[in-house]
Design a protein around this motif. Sequence first.
Motif, PDB file in Angstrom:
ATOM      1  N   SER A 117       3.827  16.404   6.222  1.00 29.04           N
ATOM      2  CA  SER A 117       3.425  16.962   7.568  1.00 29.04           C
ATOM      3  C   SER A 117       2.003  16.869   7.657  1.00 29.04           C
ATOM      4  O   SER A 117       1.395  16.443   8.658  1.00 29.04           O
ATOM      5  CB  SER A 117       4.092  18.243   7.759  1.00 29.04           C
ATOM      6  OG  SER A 117       3.513  19.406   6.855  1.00 29.04           O
ATOM      7  N   ASP A 118       1.113  17.187   6.730  1.00 30.91           N
ATOM      8  CA  ASP A 118      -0.185  16.963   6.593  1.00 30.91           C
ATOM      9  C   ASP A 118      -0.783  15.717   7.121  1.00 30.91           C
ATOM     10  O   ASP A 118      -1.633  15.242   7.960  1.00 30.91           O
ATOM     11  CB  ASP A 118      -1.018  17.618   5.476  1.00 30.91           C
ATOM     12  CG  ASP A 118      -2.483  17.789   5.561  1.00 30.91           C
ATOM     13  OD1 ASP A 118      -2.705  17.892   6.750  1.00 30.91           O
ATOM     14  OD2 ASP A 118      -3.063  17.525   4.720  1.00 30.91           O
ATOM     15  N   THR A 119      -0.062  14.589   6.104  1.00 24.16           N
ATOM     16  CA  THR A 119      -0.379  12.950   6.263  1.00 24.16           C
ATOM     17  C   THR A 119      -0.007  12.922   7.865  1.00 24.16           C
ATOM     18  O   THR A 119      -0.826  12.138   8.444  1.00 24.16           O
ATOM     19  CB  THR A 119       0.209  12.423   5.381  1.00 24.16           C
ATOM     20  OG1 THR A 119      -0.313  12.974   4.063  1.00 24.16           O
ATOM     21  CG2 THR A 119      -0.226  10.948   5.282  1.00 24.16           C
ATOM     22  N   SER A 138       0.326  14.723  10.566  1.00 23.83           N
ATOM     23  CA  SER A 138      -0.539  15.265  11.450  1.00 23.83           C
ATOM     24  C   SER A 138      -1.760  14.507  11.765  1.00 23.83           C
ATOM     25  O   SER A 138      -2.408  14.380  12.597  1.00 23.83           O
ATOM     26  CB  SER A 138      -0.847  16.706  11.356  1.00 23.83           C
ATOM     27  OG  SER A 138      -1.442  16.831  10.127  1.00 23.83           O
ATOM     28  N   LYS A 139      -2.548  14.210  10.498  1.00 16.53           N
ATOM     29  CA  LYS A 139      -3.620  13.151  10.644  1.00 16.53           C
ATOM     30  C   LYS A 139      -3.658  12.178  10.919  1.00 16.53           C
ATOM     31  O   LYS A 139      -4.540  11.710  11.806  1.00 16.53           O
ATOM     32  CB  LYS A 139      -4.294  13.184   8.821  1.00 16.53           C
ATOM     33  CG  LYS A 139      -4.665  14.527   8.425  1.00 16.53           C
ATOM     34  CD  LYS A 139      -5.228  14.336   6.791  1.00 16.53           C
ATOM     35  CE  LYS A 139      -5.785  15.738   6.356  1.00 16.53           C
ATOM     36  NZ  LYS A 139      -6.279  15.304   4.858  1.00 16.53           N
ATOM     37  N   TYR A 140      -2.452  11.372  10.719  1.00 19.76           N
ATOM     38  CA  TYR A 140      -1.996  10.102  11.564  1.00 19.76           C
ATOM     39  C   TYR A 140      -2.086  10.253  13.042  1.00 19.76           C
ATOM     40  O   TYR A 140      -2.380   9.609  13.699  1.00 19.76           O
ATOM     41  CB  TYR A 140      -0.946   9.489  10.763  1.00 19.76           C
ATOM     42  CG  TYR A 140      -0.537   8.079  11.549  1.00 19.76           C
ATOM     43  CD1 TYR A 140      -1.125   6.879  11.412  1.00 19.76           C
ATOM     44  CD2 TYR A 140       0.762   8.105  12.451  1.00 19.76           C
ATOM     45  CE1 TYR A 140      -0.672   5.873  11.921  1.00 19.76           C
ATOM     46  CE2 TYR A 140       1.171   7.174  13.103  1.00 19.76           C
ATOM     47  CZ  TYR A 140       0.367   5.854  12.912  1.00 19.76           C
ATOM     48  OH  TYR A 140       0.919   4.796  13.417  1.00 19.76           O
ATOM     49  N   LYS A 141      -1.262  11.322  13.278  1.00 16.86           N
ATOM     50  CA  LYS A 141      -1.277  11.547  14.996  1.00 16.86           C
ATOM     51  C   LYS A 141      -2.699  11.629  15.509  1.00 16.86           C
ATOM     52  O   LYS A 141      -2.752  11.868  16.774  1.00 16.86           O
ATOM     53  CB  LYS A 141      -0.199  12.757  15.242  1.00 16.86           C
ATOM     54  CG  LYS A 141       1.145  12.162  14.900  1.00 16.86           C
ATOM     55  CD  LYS A 141       2.164  13.164  15.199  1.00 16.86           C
ATOM     56  CE  LYS A 141       2.304  13.367  16.698  1.00 16.86           C
ATOM     57  NZ  LYS A 141       3.330  14.396  17.161  1.00 16.86           N
ATOM     58  N   ALA A 142      -3.613  12.499  14.891  1.00 13.05           N
ATOM     59  CA  ALA A 142      -4.702  12.835  15.399  1.00 13.05           C
ATOM     60  C   ALA A 142      -5.733  11.615  15.600  1.00 13.05           C
ATOM     61  O   ALA A 142      -6.578  11.780  16.244  1.00 13.05           O
ATOM     62  CB  ALA A 142      -5.388  13.727  14.318  1.00 13.05           C
ATOM     63  N   ILE A 143      -5.486  10.421  14.999  1.00  9.21           N
ATOM     64  CA  ILE A 143      -6.121   9.130  15.260  1.00  9.21           C
ATOM     65  C   ILE A 143      -6.031   8.781  16.752  1.00  9.21           C
ATOM     66  O   ILE A 143      -4.856   8.923  17.369  1.00  9.21           O
ATOM     67  CB  ILE A 143      -5.785   8.230  14.316  1.00  9.21           C
ATOM     68  CG1 ILE A 143      -5.867   8.734  13.086  1.00  9.21           C
ATOM     69  CG2 ILE A 143      -6.657   6.709  14.764  1.00  9.21           C
ATOM     70  CD1 ILE A 143      -5.441   7.453  11.940  1.00  9.21           C
ATOM     71  N   ARG A 167      -5.030   3.934  16.511  1.00  3.27           N
ATOM     72  CA  ARG A 167      -3.886   4.081  15.449  1.00  3.27           C
ATOM     73  C   ARG A 167      -2.913   2.970  15.674  1.00  3.27           C
ATOM     74  O   ARG A 167      -2.252   2.446  14.711  1.00  3.27           O
ATOM     75  CB  ARG A 167      -3.320   5.397  16.043  1.00  3.27           C
ATOM     76  CG  ARG A 167      -1.931   5.665  15.257  1.00  3.27           C
ATOM     77  CD  ARG A 167      -1.435   7.010  15.631  1.00  3.27           C
ATOM     78  NE  ARG A 167      -0.718   7.272  16.880  1.00  3.27           N
ATOM     79  CZ  ARG A 167      -1.416   7.761  18.118  1.00  3.27           C
ATOM     80  NH1 ARG A 167      -2.405   8.751  17.887  1.00  3.27           N
ATOM     81  NH2 ARG A 167      -0.753   7.782  18.890  1.00  3.27           N
ATOM     82  N   TYR A 225     -11.398   0.804   6.429  1.00  7.46           N
ATOM     83  CA  TYR A 225     -12.161   2.089   6.752  1.00  7.46           C
ATOM     84  C   TYR A 225     -12.983   1.855   7.848  1.00  7.46           C
ATOM     85  O   TYR A 225     -13.282   2.606   8.722  1.00  7.46           O
ATOM     86  CB  TYR A 225     -12.750   2.789   5.387  1.00  7.46           C
ATOM     87  CG  TYR A 225     -13.743   3.757   5.778  1.00  7.46           C
ATOM     88  CD1 TYR A 225     -13.347   4.885   6.024  1.00  7.46           C
ATOM     89  CD2 TYR A 225     -15.070   3.562   5.902  1.00  7.46           C
ATOM     90  CE1 TYR A 225     -14.500   5.942   6.443  1.00  7.46           C
ATOM     91  CE2 TYR A 225     -16.161   4.506   6.209  1.00  7.46           C
ATOM     92  CZ  TYR A 225     -15.617   5.710   6.480  1.00  7.46           C
ATOM     93  OH  TYR A 225     -16.548   6.674   6.826  1.00  7.46           O
ATOM     94  N   SER A 240     -12.551   4.252  15.998  1.00  3.86           N
ATOM     95  CA  SER A 240     -12.685   5.355  16.688  1.00  3.86           C
ATOM     96  C   SER A 240     -13.984   5.756  17.437  1.00  3.86           C
ATOM     97  O   SER A 240     -13.681   6.542  18.663  1.00  3.86           O
ATOM     98  CB  SER A 240     -12.381   6.277  15.582  1.00  3.86           C
ATOM     99  OG  SER A 240     -11.136   6.188  14.852  1.00  3.86           O
TER     100      SER A 240
END
Length: 331
Positions: free
Chosen positions: A96-98, A100-105, A110, A170, A177
């Motif tokens: 879930s942490d990974t 959520s970080k992916y959805k934050a892009i 993304r 990266y 971004s």
Amino acid sequence: MKLKQSSAIVALCAASSCIRVANAKLSLIHDSSYQPRPSFSITRNVVFDLRGGASKKRGGRTASLYSNSSDKKATKTATGKKKVQAHKEEKNSAVSDTFSKYKAILPVTRAYITMVGAVTLLGLVLGDELSQGLLALDPIRVMYGLELWRPFTAACFLGPPSIGWLMNAYYLFEYGSSLERAFGTAQHLVFILLQVAFLSLFSAFFGQPFFAQSVITSMLHVLSRSMPNQQVKWLIFTVPYWTLPYGLMASDVLQAGNAAAALPHVLGILSGHLYYFHKKVWPRMDGGEDWLVPPAFLTRIVEGGDRSKAKDSISIALKTRKKGKGKKLGS
């Protein structure tokens, strides 16, 4: 009379013998070499053994009825095995942490990174030869075979997974971004589509099958032209921001040991400058007009109607506000 005398003599002899025996025992007790006979006695250990209590172990540790085992009970069952739910909770928290970080892009960045990952995985499955034939830019097949995916796969293929692949991914995330945050989602989508179009033409002319590295350099060039004189740190040097694309090109040339490694960067600088000129320089000239504004329907689809209305209301309020001298605080 004789009987009384004889009985008294016997009694005296018996008493004297008892006194001698007592004196002999006392002397033996005071003597250090004397050891009494072992006698049967119930000790504490015997009592513990009889009732089944705790006894001292060979390793020097004793069992305790009040030992703290709450930490083990938290993650283990009564049989000593790890709880299944505890393992699931740890796994779910990491996933879930990974996610959520992916959805934050940001959305366009993304989507681009997702396409890069999908194309890289497809290249691993197909192998080098098949991936070159299916994913590379081929102008003849694009125009006559209508294989319209080739410009997009050529813009997303960074090669097989390696340290260079990680660095380029990266850079793509960082520069993409920054541009999307500065220009907006719809404008950044227009930028990506124009870069794919420009670089497809340039790469077809120079025979470059893939141009994902050129897209990264074009992003960096547009960012560097937005704030050219800002001092940034590159490796161990402090240089102006506008020199970063050329520094990236020089480092790739030195690593490859071949001047041909500079061509993708040159194409990226050229395509990025075309966008920057028509977006920032040309509208400031007399009679210039910004041709690269995203259409209204694209803004509504990508950013949503509420965001566009809020931006319009803010711009209208800024244009129609009355300019005055203002008032001092407390007046």
